[in-house]
Design an enzyme around this catalytic site. Structure first.
Site, PDB file in Angstrom:
ATOM      1  N   ASN A  12       0.861  -1.183   0.000  1.00 58.50           N
ATOM      2  CA  ASN A  12       0.000   0.000   0.000  1.00 58.50           C
ATOM      3  C   ASN A  12       0.897   1.232   0.000  1.00 58.50           C
ATOM      4  O   ASN A  12       1.503   1.578   1.015  1.00 58.50           O
ATOM      5  CB  ASN A  12      -0.902  -0.036   1.248  1.00 58.50           C
ATOM      6  CG  ASN A  12      -1.835   1.163   1.322  1.00 58.50           C
ATOM      7  OD1 ASN A  12      -1.917   1.966   0.395  1.00 58.50           O
ATOM      8  ND2 ASN A  12      -2.537   1.283   2.436  1.00 58.50           N
TER       9      ASN A  12
ATOM     10  N   LYS B 271       0.056   4.247  -0.238  1.00 56.87           N
ATOM     11  CA  LYS B 271      -0.597   5.373   0.445  1.00 56.87           C
ATOM     12  C   LYS B 271      -0.370   6.678  -0.343  1.00 56.87           C
ATOM     13  O   LYS B 271      -0.352   6.657  -1.577  1.00 56.87           O
ATOM     14  CB  LYS B 271      -0.119   5.464   1.899  1.00 56.87           C
ATOM     15  CG  LYS B 271      -0.349   4.155   2.664  1.00 56.87           C
ATOM     16  CD  LYS B 271      -0.132   4.282   4.154  1.00 56.87           C
ATOM     17  CE  LYS B 271      -0.354   2.936   4.820  1.00 56.87           C
ATOM     18  NZ  LYS B 271      -0.220   3.012   6.287  1.00 56.87           N
TER      19      LYS B 271
ATOM     20  N   HIS C  75      -9.580   0.525   4.794  1.00 52.92           N
ATOM     21  CA  HIS C  75      -8.306   0.716   5.494  1.00 52.92           C
ATOM     22  C   HIS C  75      -8.532   1.605   6.707  1.00 52.92           C
ATOM     23  O   HIS C  75      -9.367   2.513   6.681  1.00 52.92           O
ATOM     24  CB  HIS C  75      -7.263   1.333   4.551  1.00 52.92           C
ATOM     25  CG  HIS C  75      -5.886   1.304   5.128  1.00 52.92           C
ATOM     26  ND1 HIS C  75      -5.451   2.239   6.039  1.00 52.92           N
ATOM     27  CD2 HIS C  75      -4.856   0.438   4.961  1.00 52.92           C
ATOM     28  CE1 HIS C  75      -4.201   1.945   6.395  1.00 52.92           C
ATOM     29  NE2 HIS C  75      -3.823   0.859   5.752  1.00 52.92           N
TER      30      HIS C  75
ATOM     31  N   GLU D  87      -7.058   4.026   7.856  1.00 53.24           N
ATOM     32  CA  GLU D  87      -6.942   5.476   7.620  1.00 53.24           C
ATOM     33  C   GLU D  87      -8.221   6.018   6.982  1.00 53.24           C
ATOM     34  O   GLU D  87      -8.612   7.159   7.231  1.00 53.24           O
ATOM     35  CB  GLU D  87      -5.706   5.769   6.762  1.00 53.24           C
ATOM     36  CG  GLU D  87      -4.428   5.594   7.583  1.00 53.24           C
ATOM     37  CD  GLU D  87      -3.243   5.086   6.778  1.00 53.24           C
ATOM     38  OE1 GLU D  87      -3.231   5.208   5.545  1.00 53.24           O
ATOM     39  OE2 GLU D  87      -2.303   4.560   7.414  1.00 53.24           O
TER      40      GLU D  87
ATOM     41  N   GLU E 194      -5.450  -5.657  10.234  1.00 54.27           N
ATOM     42  CA  GLU E 194      -4.454  -4.641  10.540  1.00 54.27           C
ATOM     43  C   GLU E 194      -4.770  -3.986  11.879  1.00 54.27           C
ATOM     44  O   GLU E 194      -5.618  -3.080  11.945  1.00 54.27           O
ATOM     45  CB  GLU E 194      -4.446  -3.559   9.450  1.00 54.27           C
ATOM     46  CG  GLU E 194      -4.073  -4.064   8.082  1.00 54.27           C
ATOM     47  CD  GLU E 194      -3.594  -2.922   7.190  1.00 54.27           C
ATOM     48  OE1 GLU E 194      -2.426  -2.936   6.806  1.00 54.27           O
ATOM     49  OE2 GLU E 194      -4.389  -2.012   6.917  1.00 54.27           O
TER      50      GLU E 194
ATOM     51  N   GLY F 168       2.232   1.889  11.006  1.00 60.81           N
ATOM     52  CA  GLY F 168       3.100   3.059  10.934  1.00 60.81           C
ATOM     53  C   GLY F 168       3.699   3.488  12.260  1.00 60.81           C
ATOM     54  O   GLY F 168       4.300   4.551  12.378  1.00 60.81           O
TER      55      GLY F 168
ATOM     56  N   SER G 273       3.185  -2.483  10.215  1.00 58.74           N
ATOM     57  CA  SER G 273       4.641  -2.387  10.375  1.00 58.74           C
ATOM     58  C   SER G 273       5.376  -3.675  10.001  1.00 58.74           C
ATOM     59  O   SER G 273       6.304  -4.095  10.696  1.00 58.74           O
ATOM     60  CB  SER G 273       5.004  -1.937  11.805  1.00 58.74           C
ATOM     61  OG  SER G 273       4.446  -0.664  12.084  1.00 58.74           O
TER      62      SER G 273
END
Length: 247
Positions: free
Chosen positions: A10, A12, A94, A96, A164, A170, A210
């Protein structure tokens, strides 16, 4: 069983034609395990670029799409447009999108239904936040998220579930291989009870949060971890190591 290992990258909101072009050149030249499906999630403005430049052995994914094919939805893209660029996959739900942009479970379910009806394959993301893990409600959260996705899926061969844990994205914190395996095992159990045993055995459940060249091998050795959704490391040459985690 024989679930084919799956590694998504990904990208991003990162990269430009120069840096992504260099990454693509590295990937095209690399020796990668043929028994792995590899999907690169490019920013929508670079979908055409990525699909044109990447070898055919790699798939491309959009990072999001909307729940209808066209209309007055400024700034959105549709599955029809994604397919028109030769792209077969989309990442939906996702963390985010959920937590930065406020997308609800209901909207993610609607997007999933429309993407699948339009002929795209979907990487559907689920995962708990740190406070939810600490409160002991990880299962409750991920089962509720999975239910909304499952309610909108007719053909599970077109879906990959990505677990996730939000606290590991991150942050440099990775769920331990045991923590990842535990949730993946419970998700498979939920699918067995609520969808079917066949789906539970065949659907690929990948881990994100991560993932690096250093952590990928032990994670990949867990029996219910069928691959990865990789963030930052997917923009680096170590992405090749992660693709080859089972080799």
């Amino acid at each position: 069983m024989g679930r084919k290992f799956f590694v998504g990258g990904n990208w991003k909101l990162n990269g430009d034609k120069k840096s992504l072009g260099e990454l693509i050149d590295t990937m095209n030249a690399a020796k990668v395990d043929a028994n792995v499906d590899v999907v690169c999630g490019a920013p929508s403005i670079y979908l055409d670029f990525a699909r044109t430049k990447l070898d055919a052995k790699f798939f491309v994914a959009a990072q999001n799409c909307y729940k209808v094919s066209k209309g007055a939805f400024t700034g959105e893209i549709s599955p029809a447009m994604i397919k028109d660029c030769g792209v077969k996959w989309v990442i939906l739900g996702h963390s985010e999108r959920r937590h930065v942009f406020g997308e609800s479970d209901e909207l993610i379910g609607q997007k999933t239904a429309h993407a699948l009806e339009s002929g795209l394959c979907v990487i559907a993301c689920i995962g708990e936040k740190l406070d939810e893990r600490e409160a002991g409600i990880t299962e409750k959260v991920v089962f509720a998220q999975t239910k909304v996705i499952a309610d909108n899926v007719k053909d599970w061969s077109k879906v990959v579930l990505a677990y996730e844990p939000v606290w590991a994205i991150g942050t440099g914190k990775t769920a331990s291989p045991q923590q990842a395996q535990e949730v993946h095992d419970k998700l498979r159990g939920w699918l067995k009870t609520n969808v079917s045993e066949d789906v539970a055995n065949s659907v690929r459940i990948i881990y994100g949060g991560s993932v690096t060249g250093a952590t990928c091998k032990e994670l990949a050795s867990q029996k219910d971890v069928d691959g990865f959704l990789v963030g930052g490391a997917s923009l680096k040459p170590e992405f090749i190591e992660i693709i080859n985690a089972k080799a």
